[in-house]
Design a protein around this motif. Structure first.
Motif, PDB file in Angstrom:
ATOM      1  N   ALA A 196       0.841  -1.204   0.000  1.00 41.69           N
ATOM      2  CA  ALA A 196       0.000   0.000   0.000  1.00 41.69           C
ATOM      3  C   ALA A 196       0.877   1.256   0.000  1.00 41.69           C
ATOM      4  CB  ALA A 196      -0.944  -0.006   1.205  1.00 41.69           C
ATOM      5  N   TYR A 197       1.982   1.230   0.771  1.00 41.93           N
ATOM      6  CA  TYR A 197       2.923   2.361   0.744  1.00 41.93           C
ATOM      7  C   TYR A 197       3.352   2.649  -0.696  1.00 41.93           C
ATOM      8  CZ  TYR A 197       4.099   1.856   5.823  1.00 41.93           C
ATOM      9  OH  TYR A 197       4.087   1.790   7.194  1.00 41.93           O
ATOM     10  N   SER A 198       3.701   1.588  -1.425  1.00 42.96           N
ATOM     11  CA  SER A 198       4.158   1.764  -2.807  1.00 42.96           C
ATOM     12  C   SER A 198       3.069   2.372  -3.677  1.00 42.96           C
ATOM     13  CB  SER A 198       4.600   0.424  -3.414  1.00 42.96           C
ATOM     14  OG  SER A 198       5.823   0.001  -2.865  1.00 42.96           O
ATOM     15  N   ALA A 199       1.861   1.870  -3.545  1.00 38.71           N
ATOM     16  CA  ALA A 199       0.755   2.404  -4.350  1.00 38.71           C
ATOM     17  C   ALA A 199       0.583   3.898  -4.097  1.00 38.71           C
ATOM     18  CB  ALA A 199      -0.537   1.650  -4.040  1.00 38.71           C
ATOM     19  N   LEU A 200       0.737   4.314  -2.839  1.00 41.46           N
ATOM     20  CA  LEU A 200       0.595   5.734  -2.503  1.00 41.46           C
ATOM     21  C   LEU A 200       1.778   6.551  -3.013  1.00 41.46           C
ATOM     22  CD1 LEU A 200      -0.808   5.364   1.110  1.00 41.46           C
ATOM     23  CD2 LEU A 200      -2.067   5.918  -0.963  1.00 41.46           C
ATOM     24  N   SER A 201       2.989   6.069  -2.770  1.00 36.38           N
ATOM     25  CA  SER A 201       4.164   6.846  -3.180  1.00 36.38           C
ATOM     26  C   SER A 201       4.298   6.925  -4.705  1.00 36.38           C
ATOM     27  CB  SER A 201       5.441   6.293  -2.548  1.00 36.38           C
ATOM     28  OG  SER A 201       5.726   5.003  -3.025  1.00 36.38           O
ATOM     29  N   ASP A 202       3.759   5.936  -5.408  1.00 44.40           N
ATOM     30  CA  ASP A 202       3.799   5.941  -6.880  1.00 44.40           C
ATOM     31  C   ASP A 202       2.589   6.642  -7.502  1.00 44.40           C
ATOM     32  OD1 ASP A 202       6.127   4.431  -6.745  1.00 44.40           O
ATOM     33  OD2 ASP A 202       5.119   2.523  -7.131  1.00 44.40           O
ATOM     34  N   ASN A 203       1.701   7.172  -6.662  1.00 44.17           N
ATOM     35  CA  ASN A 203       0.476   7.822  -7.148  1.00 44.17           C
ATOM     36  C   ASN A 203      -0.352   6.905  -8.047  1.00 44.17           C
ATOM     37  OD1 ASN A 203       0.897  10.390  -5.877  1.00 44.17           O
ATOM     38  ND2 ASN A 203       2.534  10.710  -7.373  1.00 44.17           N
ATOM     39  N   ARG A 204      -0.499   5.653  -7.614  1.00 47.96           N
ATOM     40  CA  ARG A 204      -1.264   4.671  -8.387  1.00 47.96           C
ATOM     41  C   ARG A 204      -2.694   4.518  -7.885  1.00 47.96           C
ATOM     42  NH1 ARG A 204       0.664  -0.198  -7.476  1.00 47.96           N
ATOM     43  NH2 ARG A 204       2.417   0.249  -6.123  1.00 47.96           N
ATOM     44  N   VAL A 205      -3.147   5.437  -7.029  1.00 58.06           N
ATOM     45  CA  VAL A 205      -4.508   5.391  -6.492  1.00 58.06           C
ATOM     46  C   VAL A 205      -5.253   6.635  -6.964  1.00 58.06           C
ATOM     47  CG1 VAL A 205      -5.937   5.220  -4.421  1.00 58.06           C
ATOM     48  CG2 VAL A 205      -3.648   4.196  -4.436  1.00 58.06           C
ATOM     49  N   ILE A 206      -6.344   6.424  -7.662  1.00 61.12           N
ATOM     50  CA  ILE A 206      -7.170   7.533  -8.137  1.00 61.12           C
ATOM     51  C   ILE A 206      -8.511   7.452  -7.402  1.00 61.12           C
ATOM     52  CG2 ILE A 206      -8.297   8.582 -10.135  1.00 61.12           C
ATOM     53  CD1 ILE A 206      -6.082   7.130 -11.833  1.00 61.12           C
ATOM     54  N   MET A 207      -8.708   8.411  -6.513  1.00 62.92           N
ATOM     55  CA  MET A 207      -9.921   8.424  -5.695  1.00 62.92           C
ATOM     56  C   MET A 207     -11.067   9.078  -6.456  1.00 62.92           C
ATOM     57  SD  MET A 207      -9.124   6.994  -2.784  1.00 62.92           S
ATOM     58  CE  MET A 207     -10.253   7.554  -1.503  1.00 62.92           C
ATOM     59  N   GLU A 208     -12.257   8.479  -6.304  1.00 61.97           N
ATOM     60  CA  GLU A 208     -13.485   9.037  -6.850  1.00 61.97           C
ATOM     61  C   GLU A 208     -14.467   9.147  -5.690  1.00 61.97           C
ATOM     62  OE1 GLU A 208     -14.288   6.410 -10.145  1.00 61.97           O
ATOM     63  OE2 GLU A 208     -12.517   7.102 -11.221  1.00 61.97           O
ATOM     64  N   GLU A 209     -15.729   9.417  -5.968  1.00 63.12           N
ATOM     65  CA  GLU A 209     -16.673   9.668  -4.879  1.00 63.12           C
ATOM     66  C   GLU A 209     -16.878   8.453  -3.959  1.00 63.12           C
ATOM     67  OE1 GLU A 209     -21.213  11.225  -4.238  1.00 63.12           O
ATOM     68  OE2 GLU A 209     -20.088  11.917  -5.983  1.00 63.12           O
ATOM     69  N   ASN A 210     -17.270   7.314  -4.506  1.00 62.70           N
ATOM     70  CA  ASN A 210     -17.474   6.091  -3.711  1.00 62.70           C
ATOM     71  C   ASN A 210     -16.665   4.930  -4.244  1.00 62.70           C
ATOM     72  OD1 ASN A 210     -19.260   7.102  -1.766  1.00 62.70           O
ATOM     73  ND2 ASN A 210     -20.957   6.962  -3.200  1.00 62.70           N
ATOM     74  N   SER A 211     -15.580   5.260  -4.945  1.00 56.79           N
ATOM     75  CA  SER A 211     -14.723   4.210  -5.479  1.00 56.79           C
ATOM     76  C   SER A 211     -13.326   4.766  -5.733  1.00 56.79           C
ATOM     77  CB  SER A 211     -15.303   3.658  -6.793  1.00 56.79           C
ATOM     78  OG  SER A 211     -15.280   4.637  -7.800  1.00 56.79           O
ATOM     79  N   ALA A 212     -12.427   3.851  -6.004  1.00 61.09           N
ATOM     80  CA  ALA A 212     -11.061   4.238  -6.352  1.00 61.09           C
ATOM     81  C   ALA A 212     -10.529   3.239  -7.372  1.00 61.09           C
ATOM     82  CB  ALA A 212     -10.173   4.241  -5.115  1.00 61.09           C
ATOM     83  N   LYS A 213      -9.684   3.720  -8.240  1.00 58.18           N
ATOM     84  CA  LYS A 213      -8.952   2.855  -9.163  1.00 58.18           C
ATOM     85  C   LYS A 213      -7.537   2.761  -8.616  1.00 58.18           C
ATOM     86  CE  LYS A 213     -11.263   4.247 -13.506  1.00 58.18           C
ATOM     87  NZ  LYS A 213     -12.512   3.817 -13.120  1.00 58.18           N
ATOM     88  N   VAL A 214      -7.032   1.539  -8.538  1.00 56.82           N
ATOM     89  CA  VAL A 214      -5.685   1.314  -8.022  1.00 56.82           C
ATOM     90  C   VAL A 214      -4.950   0.450  -9.037  1.00 56.82           C
ATOM     91  CG1 VAL A 214      -4.294   0.442  -6.099  1.00 56.82           C
ATOM     92  CG2 VAL A 214      -6.575   1.394  -5.649  1.00 56.82           C
ATOM     93  N   PHE A 215      -3.802   0.927  -9.474  1.00 59.13           N
ATOM     94  CA  PHE A 215      -3.023   0.205 -10.468  1.00 59.13           C
ATOM     95  C   PHE A 215      -1.957  -0.640  -9.788  1.00 59.13           C
ATOM     96  CE2 PHE A 215      -4.926   3.792 -12.526  1.00 59.13           C
ATOM     97  CZ  PHE A 215      -5.391   3.254 -13.710  1.00 59.13           C
ATOM     98  N   SER A 216      -1.706  -1.817 -10.366  1.00 58.50           N
ATOM     99  CA  SER A 216      -0.688  -2.716  -9.827  1.00 58.50           C
ATOM    100  C   SER A 216       0.703  -2.101 -10.003  1.00 58.50           C
ATOM    101  CB  SER A 216      -0.768  -4.076 -10.528  1.00 58.50           C
ATOM    102  OG  SER A 216      -0.504  -3.923 -11.910  1.00 58.50           O
ATOM    103  N   SER A 217       1.675  -2.650  -9.292  1.00 61.75           N
ATOM    104  CA  SER A 217       3.025  -2.084  -9.303  1.00 61.75           C
ATOM    105  C   SER A 217       3.660  -2.094 -10.681  1.00 61.75           C
ATOM    106  CB  SER A 217       3.917  -2.809  -8.295  1.00 61.75           C
ATOM    107  OG  SER A 217       4.032  -4.180  -8.613  1.00 61.75           O
ATOM    108  N   ASP A 218       3.318  -3.071 -11.512  1.00 61.22           N
ATOM    109  CA  ASP A 218       3.859  -3.085 -12.873  1.00 61.22           C
ATOM    110  C   ASP A 218       2.877  -2.455 -13.865  1.00 61.22           C
ATOM    111  OD1 ASP A 218       1.898  -5.035 -13.149  1.00 61.22           O
ATOM    112  OD2 ASP A 218       3.277  -6.620 -13.761  1.00 61.22           O
TER     113      ASP A 218
END
Length: 152
Positions: A13-35
């Protein structure tokens, strides 16, 4: 939460945050894998969360996409300076190398950090504190209606 994730999912989860791989929306989020080969969807309604990452979908515990969302929602505290140590880590590659033994993947990263003079004790302590918060989080994890994505 009925079933706790392995503590190692916090590092992912730290990596997802530091890599800006989390896109927050109103009641959902898109999260991209490390690769970046997969896109996961985390959804929530009040304190009921679901995600279509493999851990959440098949194992029934909060995977790293859900944990990253909890952190961004401030349901879990975290130190952004600690998260930065986990930038640009290919977890898929590491977890494959260690055949899904997440602790061995984390050990490799922490050994590299320690050898470069980083205070890994601070990182371990921070992660343990987050894990304790996770244990006490009043969240219900449900299986997503979306199946886990296949690699692109």
């Amino acid at each position: 939460m009925k079933k706790l994730p392995p503590v190692e999912k916090i590092y992912e989860a730290y990596s997802a945050l530091s890599d800006n791989r989390v896109i927050m929306e109103e009641n959902s989020a898109k999260v991209f894998s490390s690769d970046k080969s997969k896109e996961y969807t985390v959804t929530w309604n009040e304190n009921i969360y679901s995600s279509n990452d493999n851990a959440s979908y098949w194992q029934g515990y909060a995977g790293y996409p859900m944990i990253a969302v909890f952190m961004l929602q401030k349901k879990l505290s975290f130190d952004n300076s600690v998260a930065e140590f986990f930038k640009n880590i290919n977890w898929k590659e590491l977890n494959t190398k260690y055949k899904g033994k997440y602790s061995k993947a984390v050990d490799e990263i922490m050994e590299k950090l320690k050898n470069s003079g980083i205070d890994t004790d601070k990182i371990y302590k921070e992660t343990e504190n987050i894990f304790e918060e996770l244990k006490n989080l009043d969240i219900q994890c449900k299986r997503s209606s979306l199946r886990p994505p296949k690699s692109k």
